[in-house]
Scaffold this active site. Structure first.
Site, PDB file in Angstrom:
ATOM      1  N   GLU A 288     -11.331  -2.192  -4.010  1.00 11.59           N
ATOM      2  CA  GLU A 288     -11.685  -2.458  -2.617  1.00 11.59           C
ATOM      3  C   GLU A 288     -12.609  -1.376  -2.081  1.00 11.59           C
ATOM      4  O   GLU A 288     -12.383  -0.183  -2.318  1.00 11.59           O
ATOM      5  CB  GLU A 288     -10.414  -2.528  -1.760  1.00 11.59           C
ATOM      6  CG  GLU A 288     -10.678  -2.885  -0.308  1.00 11.59           C
ATOM      7  CD  GLU A 288      -9.407  -3.165   0.470  1.00 11.59           C
ATOM      8  OE1 GLU A 288      -9.493  -3.204   1.709  1.00 11.59           O
ATOM      9  OE2 GLU A 288      -8.342  -3.341  -0.153  1.00 11.59           O
TER      10      GLU A 288
ATOM     11  N   GLN B 215     -11.088  -8.968   2.292  1.00 13.28           N
ATOM     12  CA  GLN B 215      -9.954  -8.560   3.107  1.00 13.28           C
ATOM     13  C   GLN B 215     -10.211  -9.028   4.533  1.00 13.28           C
ATOM     14  O   GLN B 215     -11.124  -8.550   5.210  1.00 13.28           O
ATOM     15  CB  GLN B 215      -9.678  -7.061   3.156  1.00 13.28           C
ATOM     16  CG  GLN B 215      -8.337  -6.881   3.869  1.00 13.28           C
ATOM     17  CD  GLN B 215      -8.021  -5.506   4.407  1.00 13.28           C
ATOM     18  OE1 GLN B 215      -7.156  -5.390   5.277  1.00 13.28           O
ATOM     19  NE2 GLN B 215      -8.656  -4.471   3.918  1.00 13.28           N
TER      20      GLN B 215
ATOM     21  N   ASP C 126      -7.859   0.810  -3.216  1.00 12.32           N
ATOM     22  CA  ASP C 126      -8.822   0.953  -2.122  1.00 12.32           C
ATOM     23  C   ASP C 126      -9.424   2.346  -2.230  1.00 12.32           C
ATOM     24  O   ASP C 126      -8.722   3.350  -2.079  1.00 12.32           O
ATOM     25  CB  ASP C 126      -8.125   0.759  -0.781  1.00 12.32           C
ATOM     26  CG  ASP C 126      -9.102   0.624   0.380  1.00 12.32           C
ATOM     27  OD1 ASP C 126     -10.277   1.016   0.217  1.00 12.32           O
ATOM     28  OD2 ASP C 126      -8.700   0.129   1.447  1.00 12.32           O
TER      29      ASP C 126
ATOM     30  N   GLN D 297       0.838  -1.196   0.000  1.00 16.12           N
ATOM     31  CA  GLN D 297       0.000   0.000   0.000  1.00 16.12           C
ATOM     32  C   GLN D 297       0.875   1.248   0.000  1.00 16.12           C
ATOM     33  O   GLN D 297       1.921   1.287   0.637  1.00 16.12           O
ATOM     34  CB  GLN D 297      -0.963  -0.013   1.183  1.00 16.12           C
ATOM     35  CG  GLN D 297      -0.328  -0.126   2.547  1.00 16.12           C
ATOM     36  CD  GLN D 297      -1.368  -0.193   3.654  1.00 16.12           C
ATOM     37  OE1 GLN D 297      -2.549  -0.011   3.418  1.00 16.12           O
ATOM     38  NE2 GLN D 297      -0.923  -0.458   4.863  1.00 16.12           N
TER      39      GLN D 297
ATOM     40  N   ASP E  39     -14.115  -4.786   2.562  1.00 13.83           N
ATOM     41  CA  ASP E  39     -13.378  -4.449   3.784  1.00 13.83           C
ATOM     42  C   ASP E  39     -14.377  -3.933   4.810  1.00 13.83           C
ATOM     43  O   ASP E  39     -14.774  -4.651   5.727  1.00 13.83           O
ATOM     44  CB  ASP E  39     -12.300  -3.412   3.472  1.00 13.83           C
ATOM     45  CG  ASP E  39     -11.523  -2.969   4.719  1.00 13.83           C
ATOM     46  OD1 ASP E  39     -11.837  -3.447   5.827  1.00 13.83           O
ATOM     47  OD2 ASP E  39     -10.606  -2.151   4.592  1.00 13.83           O
TER      48      ASP E  39
ATOM     49  N   SER F 188      -3.581  -3.761   8.941  1.00 14.16           N
ATOM     50  CA  SER F 188      -3.530  -2.307   8.977  1.00 14.16           C
ATOM     51  C   SER F 188      -2.097  -1.803   9.047  1.00 14.16           C
ATOM     52  O   SER F 188      -1.206  -2.488   9.574  1.00 14.16           O
ATOM     53  CB  SER F 188      -4.310  -1.786  10.184  1.00 14.16           C
ATOM     54  OG  SER F 188      -4.302  -0.374  10.221  1.00 14.16           O
TER      55      SER F 188
ATOM     56  N   HIS G 287      -2.700   0.184  -3.834  1.00 13.85           N
ATOM     57  CA  HIS G 287      -3.598   0.646  -2.780  1.00 13.85           C
ATOM     58  C   HIS G 287      -4.116   2.054  -3.108  1.00 13.85           C
ATOM     59  O   HIS G 287      -5.281   2.235  -3.391  1.00 13.85           O
ATOM     60  CB  HIS G 287      -2.922   0.614  -1.410  1.00 13.85           C
ATOM     61  CG  HIS G 287      -3.817   0.982  -0.255  1.00 13.85           C
ATOM     62  ND1 HIS G 287      -4.068   2.286   0.108  1.00 13.85           N
ATOM     63  CD2 HIS G 287      -4.490   0.226   0.621  1.00 13.85           C
ATOM     64  CE1 HIS G 287      -4.877   2.312   1.162  1.00 13.85           C
ATOM     65  NE2 HIS G 287      -5.155   1.075   1.491  1.00 13.85           N
TER      66      HIS G 287
END
Length: 417
Positions: free
Chosen positions: A270, A326, A235, A171, A304, A357, A193
């Protein structure tokens, strides 16, 4: 062998806890901070340094094994536990969890987890406690069995020893362009990401996002070595729904438009939208997935938000309400439940992505590697932090070391046989 003492040590997560509701509501950035008043309970400012709590299990031979507790970047959002409080978590662990740990057989992993994580005052323990303590228990079982953590997971879940590496996903954080270049030069499997978490980054009608997607594909062709062909994974933190509305058909149309701009790449999107509840998320994501599949689109939906616990993962997988889940490790709780979540996804023909995370630590990242490889997840997150280099090194090197050890044992067993 029993656990004879429990150590608790405050520490740091690798990034920050952010108030997602305030950011979505239009909070502006000033340098690295966000300006505005907090909205989500528990936040004293919109961005606060991530804290963690290490739990050390002192075994009877004085060996100490560790695990780390923490929350996720967007704590308190989409049904997640509130922002991590070291003092409160330490107090609860000392009063409730530590006495339980002194009364379990540390060599029996799943049995120990079941006993330690029994409800307290008719409620489940905070998921951060489950996450950190389950890591420490996994390391204890591995030490006592003279095995890797992956081998413990394989034995407990009756899985074959793995031989295949798990693709790694990096990410970018806000340093998009620089970090994309790093990822391409390092031939990362899945990227970038993008952290598309505000209207400014998504753009009117999604144009800023579309331009970024095209740029990533172009940059990959420019800098990538011959034959390098990563999965592109973005994302968008619900911003497709925020910007163009929550009609599944319109969201699917937009995702197809994005996929059409990069026809040579497999595309993961995402969190395209947040429908406000787990049930609404399942119903509407299932519609989006169906539309994309019927069109034969190369785009895949990744869930997510609203998919936090093991039971949430089961509901999404059984409803085919996503192409890829996820499995956000601190939100799932016990890392044994992360293993169960991967297996549930596989049983239902849904992709399993062991995530987590940027706020995590080196210890939690390494434990996640062992679970990911043992269960043969479809991909795993390079963590912790947002800097690419450190996270990719921690996760990638741990995976390489693990596979080397497993291969050596496999060769020795074959020779002995």
């Amino acid at each position: 062998m029993q656990i004879k003492d429990v150590l608790l040590v405050p520490g740091n997560g690798a990034f920050f806890y952010d108030d997602q509701a305030a950011i979505r509501s239009g909070a502006t950035q000033d340098g690295f901070i966000y300006v505005g008043e907090p909205i989500t309970p528990g936040f004293t400012s919109l961005r606060i340094p991530a804290s963690s709590l290490s739990v050390g299990l002192v075994l009877t031979d004085d060996t100490v094994v560790w695990g780390d507790m923490m929350g996720v970047q967007y704590s308190g959002a989409a049904g997640r536990d509130t922002v991590f409080g070291t003092i409160q978590i330490s107090d609860l662990t000392s009063r409730v969890v530590a006495p339980r740990l002194l009364d379990v057989d540390a060599s029996l992993y799943l049995d120990a987890c079941a006993k330690v994580f029994e409800p307290f005052e008719q409620r489940r323990l905070p998921l951060a406690i489950e996450y950190g303590v389950s890591q420490a228990l996994l390391r204890a079982a591995a030490y006592l069995q003279r095995a890797t953590m992956a081998e413990v997971v394989c034995a407990e879940f009756d899985l074959p020893l793995p031989t295949r590496r798990v693709p790694i996903y990096c990410q970018s954080g806000d340093a998009r362009e620089v970090n994309v270049d790093k990822m391409i030069l390092k031939a990362v499997d899945v990227l970038p990401h993008g952290l598309i978490n505000s209207r400014q980054k998504f753009g009117q009608g999604g144009q800023t996002f579309l331009d970024f997607v095209k740029w990533v594909a172009m940059r990959t062709r420019q800098l990538g070595r011959p034959g390098y062909h990563p999965v592109l994974h973005f994302d968008v933190y619900g911003w497709i729904g925020q910007e163009i509305g929550l009609e599944p058909q319109n969201i699917a149309d937009f995702i197809c438009k994005v996929a059409d701009t990069v026809p040579d790449f497999l595309l993961n999107i995402e969190s395209p939208a947040d429908f406000g509840s787990t049930q609404a998320q399942i119903e509407n994501y299932a519609k989006i997935v169906s539309i994309l599949d019927n069109r034969g689109s190369s785009a895949r939906i990744v869930v997510d938000e609203r998919c936090n616990t093991l039971e949430d993962v089961r509901l999404f997988a059984e409803a085919k309400a996503t192409h890829l889940v996820q499995i956000k490790t601190p939100d799932v709780g016990s890392i044994a439940d992360t293993a169960r979540a991967v297996l549930i996804c596989k049983e239902n023909g849904v992709g399993a992505y062991v995530g987590g995370s940027c706020t995590e630590t080196d210890l939690s990242a390494q434990a996640s590697v062992h679970v990911s490889v043992a269960t043969q997840a479809d991909m795993m997150l390079a963590k912790p932090g947002m800097g690419v280099d450190e996270a990719y090194s921690i996760v990638g090197n741990e995976q390489n070391r693990l596979l080397a050890m497993l291969n050596r044992r496999r060769v020795r067993a074959k020779n002995v046989g």
